[in-house]
Design a protein around this motif. Sequence first.
Motif, PDB file in Angstrom:
ATOM      1  N   HIS A  48      52.382 -35.012  30.572  1.00 15.13           N
ATOM      2  CA  HIS A  48      53.433 -35.240  31.566  1.00 15.13           C
ATOM      3  C   HIS A  48      53.115 -34.436  32.820  1.00 15.13           C
ATOM      4  CE1 HIS A  48      57.452 -35.292  33.419  1.00 15.13           C
ATOM      5  NE2 HIS A  48      57.731 -36.343  32.624  1.00 15.13           N
ATOM      6  N   PRO A  49      53.334 -35.024  34.014  1.00 14.41           N
ATOM      7  CA  PRO A  49      52.942 -34.310  35.245  1.00 14.41           C
ATOM      8  C   PRO A  49      53.713 -33.013  35.465  1.00 14.41           C
ATOM      9  CG  PRO A  49      54.179 -36.325  35.740  1.00 14.41           C
ATOM     10  CD  PRO A  49      53.853 -36.366  34.278  1.00 14.41           C
ATOM     11  N   THR A  50      54.931 -32.887  34.932  1.00 13.63           N
ATOM     12  CA  THR A  50      55.705 -31.646  35.146  1.00 13.63           C
ATOM     13  C   THR A  50      56.002 -30.924  33.843  1.00 13.63           C
ATOM     14  OG1 THR A  50      57.778 -32.903  35.040  1.00 13.63           O
ATOM     15  CG2 THR A  50      56.787 -32.568  37.228  1.00 13.63           C
ATOM     16  N   ARG A  51      56.135 -31.619  32.716  1.00 15.76           N
ATOM     17  CA  ARG A  51      56.483 -30.983  31.452  1.00 15.76           C
ATOM     18  C   ARG A  51      55.271 -30.590  30.627  1.00 15.76           C
ATOM     19  NH1 ARG A  51      61.603 -34.371  28.971  1.00 15.76           N
ATOM     20  NH2 ARG A  51      62.801 -34.597  30.907  1.00 15.76           N
ATOM     21  N   GLY A  52      54.115 -31.031  31.053  1.00 20.44           N
ATOM     22  CA  GLY A  52      52.910 -30.710  30.302  1.00 20.44           C
ATOM     23  C   GLY A  52      52.725 -31.646  29.121  1.00 20.44           C
ATOM     24  N   MET A  53      52.046 -31.170  28.063  1.00 20.86           N
ATOM     25  CA  MET A  53      51.736 -31.991  26.899  1.00 20.86           C
ATOM     26  C   MET A  53      53.007 -32.214  26.072  1.00 20.86           C
ATOM     27  SD  MET A  53      49.241 -33.651  25.559  1.00 20.86           S
ATOM     28  CE  MET A  53      47.722 -32.833  26.131  1.00 20.86           C
ATOM     29  N   ASN A  87      62.922 -42.608  30.793  1.00 18.53           N
ATOM     30  CA  ASN A  87      62.646 -43.087  32.149  1.00 18.53           C
ATOM     31  C   ASN A  87      61.232 -42.719  32.579  1.00 18.53           C
ATOM     32  OD1 ASN A  87      65.241 -44.120  32.341  1.00 18.53           O
ATOM     33  ND2 ASN A  87      66.063 -42.259  33.274  1.00 18.53           N
ATOM     34  N   ASP A  88      60.808 -41.488  32.255  1.00 15.14           N
ATOM     35  CA  ASP A  88      59.463 -41.060  32.638  1.00 15.14           C
ATOM     36  C   ASP A  88      58.398 -41.830  31.867  1.00 15.14           C
ATOM     37  OD1 ASP A  88      60.658 -39.262  34.304  1.00 15.14           O
ATOM     38  OD2 ASP A  88      60.396 -37.529  32.978  1.00 15.14           O
ATOM     39  N   LEU A  89      58.728 -42.246  30.656  1.00 15.89           N
ATOM     40  CA  LEU A  89      57.766 -42.955  29.822  1.00 15.89           C
ATOM     41  C   LEU A  89      57.350 -44.285  30.473  1.00 15.89           C
ATOM     42  CD1 LEU A  89      56.243 -42.824  27.132  1.00 15.89           C
ATOM     43  CD2 LEU A  89      58.185 -43.987  26.062  1.00 15.89           C
ATOM     44  N   HIS A  90      58.238 -44.901  31.229  1.00 15.53           N
ATOM     45  CA  HIS A  90      57.900 -46.154  31.901  1.00 15.53           C
ATOM     46  C   HIS A  90      56.807 -45.958  32.956  1.00 15.53           C
ATOM     47  CE1 HIS A  90      61.682 -47.481  30.083  1.00 15.53           C
ATOM     48  NE2 HIS A  90      61.322 -48.724  30.347  1.00 15.53           N
ATOM     49  N   LEU A  91      56.652 -44.717  33.420  1.00  9.67           N
ATOM     50  CA  LEU A  91      55.655 -44.442  34.461  1.00  9.67           C
ATOM     51  C   LEU A  91      54.350 -43.889  33.897  1.00  9.67           C
ATOM     52  CD1 LEU A  91      58.081 -42.690  37.002  1.00  9.67           C
ATOM     53  CD2 LEU A  91      57.420 -45.109  36.940  1.00  9.67           C
ATOM     54  N   ALA A  92      54.357 -43.573  32.595  1.00  4.60           N
ATOM     55  CA  ALA A  92      53.200 -42.889  32.027  1.00  4.60           C
ATOM     56  C   ALA A  92      51.956 -43.757  32.015  1.00  4.60           C
ATOM     57  CB  ALA A  92      53.538 -42.423  30.605  1.00  4.60           C
ATOM     58  N   LEU A  93      52.073 -45.007  31.542  1.00  4.59           N
ATOM     59  CA  LEU A  93      50.896 -45.861  31.436  1.00  4.59           C
ATOM     60  C   LEU A  93      50.335 -46.222  32.809  1.00  4.59           C
ATOM     61  CD1 LEU A  93      49.051 -47.197  29.398  1.00  4.59           C
ATOM     62  CD2 LEU A  93      50.518 -49.224  29.457  1.00  4.59           C
ATOM     63  N   PRO A  94      51.175 -46.739  33.761  1.00  4.82           N
ATOM     64  CA  PRO A  94      50.601 -47.026  35.086  1.00  4.82           C
ATOM     65  C   PRO A  94      50.126 -45.758  35.804  1.00  4.82           C
ATOM     66  CG  PRO A  94      52.993 -47.333  35.095  1.00  4.82           C
ATOM     67  CD  PRO A  94      52.591 -47.165  33.670  1.00  4.82           C
ATOM     68  N   GLY A  95      50.697 -44.583  35.434  1.00  5.64           N
ATOM     69  CA  GLY A  95      50.294 -43.337  36.077  1.00  5.64           C
ATOM     70  C   GLY A  95      49.099 -42.678  35.410  1.00  5.64           C
ATOM     71  N   GLN A  96      48.479 -43.359  34.393  1.00  2.55           N
ATOM     72  CA  GLN A  96      47.296 -42.848  33.692  1.00  2.55           C
ATOM     73  C   GLN A  96      47.537 -41.450  33.123  1.00  2.55           C
ATOM     74  OE1 GLN A  96      44.010 -43.138  36.440  1.00  2.55           O
ATOM     75  NE2 GLN A  96      43.986 -45.380  36.365  1.00  2.55           N
ATOM     76  N   GLN A  97      48.728 -41.277  32.515  1.00  6.70           N
ATOM     77  CA  GLN A  97      49.083 -39.980  31.947  1.00  6.70           C
ATOM     78  C   GLN A  97      48.732 -39.887  30.460  1.00  6.70           C
ATOM     79  OE1 GLN A  97      53.267 -39.433  32.835  1.00  6.70           O
ATOM     80  NE2 GLN A  97      52.996 -39.919  35.017  1.00  6.70           N
ATOM     81  N   PHE A  98      48.306 -41.004  29.853  1.00  9.06           N
ATOM     82  CA  PHE A  98      47.960 -40.986  28.431  1.00  9.06           C
ATOM     83  C   PHE A  98      46.474 -40.643  28.250  1.00  9.06           C
ATOM     84  CE2 PHE A  98      51.617 -44.056  28.033  1.00  9.06           C
ATOM     85  CZ  PHE A  98      52.436 -43.198  27.324  1.00  9.06           C
ATOM     86  N   GLU A  99      46.198 -40.039  27.083  1.00  3.61           N
ATOM     87  CA  GLU A  99      44.824 -39.691  26.738  1.00  3.61           C
ATOM     88  C   GLU A  99      44.695 -39.771  25.217  1.00  3.61           C
ATOM     89  OE1 GLU A  99      41.576 -36.062  27.392  1.00  3.61           O
ATOM     90  OE2 GLU A  99      43.682 -35.827  27.994  1.00  3.61           O
ATOM     91  N   LEU A 100      43.516 -40.183  24.735  1.00  2.00           N
ATOM     92  CA  LEU A 100      43.257 -40.239  23.295  1.00  2.00           C
ATOM     93  C   LEU A 100      42.503 -38.985  22.853  1.00  2.00           C
ATOM     94  CD1 LEU A 100      42.266 -43.940  22.448  1.00  2.00           C
ATOM     95  CD2 LEU A 100      44.436 -42.767  22.097  1.00  2.00           C
ATOM     96  N   TYR A 101      43.052 -38.372  21.785  1.00  2.00           N
ATOM     97  CA  TYR A 101      42.360 -37.281  21.109  1.00  2.00           C
ATOM     98  C   TYR A 101      41.812 -37.845  19.801  1.00  2.00           C
ATOM     99  CZ  TYR A 101      43.898 -33.440  24.134  1.00  2.00           C
ATOM    100  OH  TYR A 101      44.076 -32.586  25.188  1.00  2.00           O
ATOM    101  N   TYR A 102      40.731 -37.238  19.312  1.00  2.00           N
ATOM    102  CA  TYR A 102      40.059 -37.740  18.109  1.00  2.00           C
ATOM    103  C   TYR A 102      39.959 -36.620  17.079  1.00  2.00           C
ATOM    104  CZ  TYR A 102      38.858 -41.494  21.317  1.00  2.00           C
ATOM    105  OH  TYR A 102      38.919 -42.515  22.226  1.00  2.00           O
ATOM    106  N   GLN A 103      40.440 -36.914  15.858  1.00  2.00           N
ATOM    107  CA  GLN A 103      40.312 -35.951  14.755  1.00  2.00           C
ATOM    108  C   GLN A 103      39.329 -36.528  13.737  1.00  2.00           C
ATOM    109  OE1 GLN A 103      43.844 -35.080  12.401  1.00  2.00           O
ATOM    110  NE2 GLN A 103      43.204 -32.918  12.242  1.00  2.00           N
ATOM    111  N   PRO A 120      53.650 -36.341  20.210  1.00  2.00           N
ATOM    112  CA  PRO A 120      53.875 -37.769  19.910  1.00  2.00           C
ATOM    113  C   PRO A 120      55.216 -38.024  19.238  1.00  2.00           C
ATOM    114  CG  PRO A 120      51.656 -37.118  19.302  1.00  2.00           C
ATOM    115  CD  PRO A 120      52.374 -35.857  19.663  1.00  2.00           C
ATOM    116  N   ASP A 121      55.670 -37.074  18.389  1.00  2.00           N
ATOM    117  CA  ASP A 121      56.944 -37.288  17.705  1.00  2.00           C
ATOM    118  C   ASP A 121      58.108 -37.415  18.687  1.00  2.00           C
ATOM    119  OD1 ASP A 121      55.579 -37.141  15.367  1.00  2.00           O
ATOM    120  OD2 ASP A 121      56.182 -35.081  14.872  1.00  2.00           O
ATOM    121  N   ASN A 122      57.946 -36.884  19.909  1.00  2.00           N
ATOM    122  CA  ASN A 122      59.024 -36.939  20.902  1.00  2.00           C
ATOM    123  C   ASN A 122      59.048 -38.256  21.674  1.00  2.00           C
ATOM    124  OD1 ASN A 122      59.617 -34.401  20.079  1.00  2.00           O
ATOM    125  ND2 ASN A 122      59.094 -33.371  22.002  1.00  2.00           N
TER     126      ASN A 122
END
Length: 869
Positions: A658-663, A621-637, A666-668
Amino acid sequence: MKLFSRKLRYAAIRIPLIYCVFAVLWIMASDQTLALLLPEAASITHFQTLKGLLFILLTAALLYHLIHRQQLLASRYNSLTVHANDSILLFDHQGKLVDANDRALRMYGYTRDQMQHIHARQLLPDAASDWRSCFLAEAQHNGIIFESEHKHADGSTFSVEVSACLLKIGGSDYIQAIVRDITERLRVVEKLRESEQLLAHMSAIAHIGGWEFDVETGIGSWTREVAHIHGVEFKDNISAEFGLGFYEAESREKIEAAIQQAIDHGKPYDLELELVTARGIRKWVRTVCTPHIIDGRVLKLQGSFQDISDRKVAEDKMRLATLVFENSSEAIMVVDAESQILSVNPAFTEMTGYTAQEVVGKTPKILASGKQDRKFYEEMWHLLDSNGKWQGEVWNRRKNGESYAEWLTIDTIYNEHGEVIRRVALFSDITKNKQNQEVIWRQANFDQLTGLPNRRMLHDRLNQEILKADRNHQMLAVLFLDLDRFKEVNDTYGHLMGDQLLQESAHRLLHSVRECDTVARLGGDEFVVILSGLQDKDVVQDIAQSILKKFDTPFQLDNDLTHVSVSIGITIYPEDGNAGEVLFKNADQAMYVAKNNGRNRYSYFTASMQAHAQNRMRLSNDLHLALPGQQFELYYQPIVELATGQVHKAEALLRWQHPTRGMIPPDNFIPLAEETGLIVDIGNWVFYEAARQVKRLQSLHHASFQISINKSPVQFHNETHGHEAWISFLLMNDLPRQSIVVEITEGLLMHTDESISAQLLGFRDAGVQVALDDFGTGYSSLSYLKKFDIDYLKIDRIFVRNLSRNSSDMALCEAIVMMAHKLDIKVIAEGIETEEQRELLQQIGCDFGQGYLFSPPLPAPAFEAYLRP
C-alpha cells in the motif's frame, strides 16, 4: 324669396319688349308692304292710321302676354319654393343669406326675421373655415351635388346633401343652394350596411352561403362564404366545372346526377357530400338546390352551401359515445339533479345484475351494501357539490346480495346557469384486483417461505418503532441473526430440507420473543429481531439467551437429527445509532464478531467494531486502485522435495504494498477482494505473472519447474470459462501445462455445481495439475478426490505446528499420507518450521515440505538468488 321673384319678373318683361320695338319699327317702315297687302286702301294716310292701330293692338297683346306669363311664372315659382321638400337658400357674394324658403326655416330652426341676419358660416360646423368651398366645393361654375355637415340653430349638426350653383341676377353674383336633410337616409343606409354585415357574419358563423347557376350560359356565381368554404378567393363568376372540381369521384357523380335531374326535370335536391378544398382540407358540406322555372323551362339553379363538418364531427362523436356507452367494459350510470337514475349501460347490468327497467327512476341507493357509514357519503357529496367530481373505492351489493368492491368516478354536468342537470358515474369491479393486490402486498412485504416480514416490511417496522421509542422515551434493540454452517447443511441434505430448516428456525424465533416484538427474514439464513418498548437492556440479554437455547435442540431433517446454532449481533437504540440503516449495520458487524468468536453466541456492538468497519471500508476503496496502480507483487515460497532436498516447486503468494500503509497481509485484503469481486481480475493477474515467472525459472533453474497459485471459489463462480483462457495462454507461450498448479480449498469441492465441475475437469483434461489446500480442516469426501483427479494434497499447518512422534497429529498426518499414496496423490506439508517436523514427515513418506524452515516467501529476484547453487 320676394326679391328673387321681383328680379325674375323684370327679367321676363325686358326680353319681349325688345322684340315688340323691333316689330313696330319694322311695320312703320314698310308702307309698301301694306300697299301690297291692301291694294284697295284709299291713301297713305289710311295706311298711317292703320299702322297706328296695328301698333296699338300689337302692343296691347304683347303687354297682356307678358303680364300673364309673369303671373304664371310667379305662381309656379312660389309653388316650387313653398311646397319644396328641400331647403332653398340664396346667398350674396359675401355669404349673407338673401332669401330662403319655409322648408329651410324649419330645417335649420330659425324664424324668417332671424334668417335675414344669418351668414352662411352660421349654418356650417365650427370646424368649417371657408364657407364658399363648403357650399360650392370645387365646381363653382358648373354646379355640384355633395354631402356635408350643417348646423341647427341649437348647435347640433346633421348630415345634408347640397346642390349648389352660381347665379347672375341684375348684374350681381348669387349662390343658390338646395339643401336636403339626409340624416334619415344615412341612418337607413347604415342600418342596411349593418344588416348586410350581420348577414355576412351570420353566414360565416353558420358556414352557409348562396349560389346561382345560369343553365344557358353555364356560368354561375357564389357568395364569399361559399368561396371560403371551398378555400379559394372570392370572384363573381365561376364555371360549373370549376365548382365540381372540388369533389372526388363518388361525390362528384352524385352531385352531377342531381344537377342533371334539376335541369332536365326541375327536381330540387338536398345533398350532404365530402369535398377537398383548394388547400387540401377535407370538409363535409350540405348543398341545397331549387330550380328556377319559366314557361316550363329551367333557366337557373339557385341554392345554398353550408359547411357541416362540425356537425358531422359531432355526429361521429355522438355515435362513438353511443358505442362507448353500449360497449364499455365499465358500468355507466346517468342520474338527474335529484339523483334519479336515467340510463345505464349493458356493463352495469352485467356487473350488478339489475336491468335498466329495474333501476331507471330509482336512486343509486339500490346498490348500497351498508359497508360505508353516513360520514363517508357526506364527505363524498361535499366534494361533489364543491368541485363536481369524486373518485374513490366503494363497496356495493349486486342484485343477488353479493358484495363487491368497485372503483367509482362521478362527474357532474351543469347547464349555462351553473345548475346541476346530470351526474355520470363510471365504475368497475375491482374485487379481484383487491384480492390480487392483497396477494401482491403480502408478496412484497412478507417472506414466502417463512411468512415472516421481509426486508421491506422490516425497514418500515423499524422506522415506526423508532418513532414510537422517541415518543415514549424508550429504547429498542435490533438483533441480527445468522444460522451457523447452514450452507453446509443445505448442500448436504438438499434445498428442500434447507427450506424446512428455515421454517423451523422462524418458528423457534417467534416463540423466543414477546408478542410486541418483530421477527423478519432478510434472505438466505439471515434473520432480524426488533425488540421494542424496552425500559432496560436486561430484557435483550434474556431474549438472546432464550434464542440460543431454542437452537440447542437438534432439527429433525428427514430421518436425521442435525444441530444448527445461531450467531447473534445486538445493537441498542438510541445508544448505538439513531437511524434504521445504522442499526442494521451495527447489528451485522456485531454478528460477525460473534461468528469469529466461535459461533453459537451473541455479541453487542461496540465502538471498536465501528472503527474496524470504517477501516475495512477505506481498505476496500483503496483495493480498487491497487491493481491499476501496480501495487501488487508476487512472493515465492519454495516447496522442497523432502527425500532429496531439491526445489523444483514454489507457491506464489500475493502481497499488497500500500502506498501509505505499507505491506498489507493477505488475510486483510483477500476476503475484501472476494466480497467485491475484484478477486477475479486480481486472480488473472496472479496467473499471468506466475506464468511469466515460471518460464523464466524453467530456463534458469530447472525445465520442469512448477509454480502453484491459489484460485478463489469466487473466480470459479464468476468466470465459467476462465480456465480456457489460462490453458490457451500456456500453449501460446510454449509452457508445459504442468508448469502451473492450481490450488483450491475443500469448501469448493463441497459446493460444486455443473459449472465448477466443468472447470475442474477442464484443468484435468488439459494436464493442469490441481492441489487441494488446507486438507483436513473441512468435510472433503474421498469421492471428490477421485472424481476430479486431484494431484496434490496439502496438509494444513495446524496439524504440522504441534507435530511430535507420539501425537495425534502425527497419526493423522501419517493417515493422510497413506490414503493419498493409495490414491496416487502426492502430499505437501505446510508450515514446517523445525528440523524435527521435517524428519517426522519424511519418515512417514510425505513427499514435499513447505515452511519457514526452508525459506519465507521471497520476492522474485531474492527467490532466484535462493535457487542458485
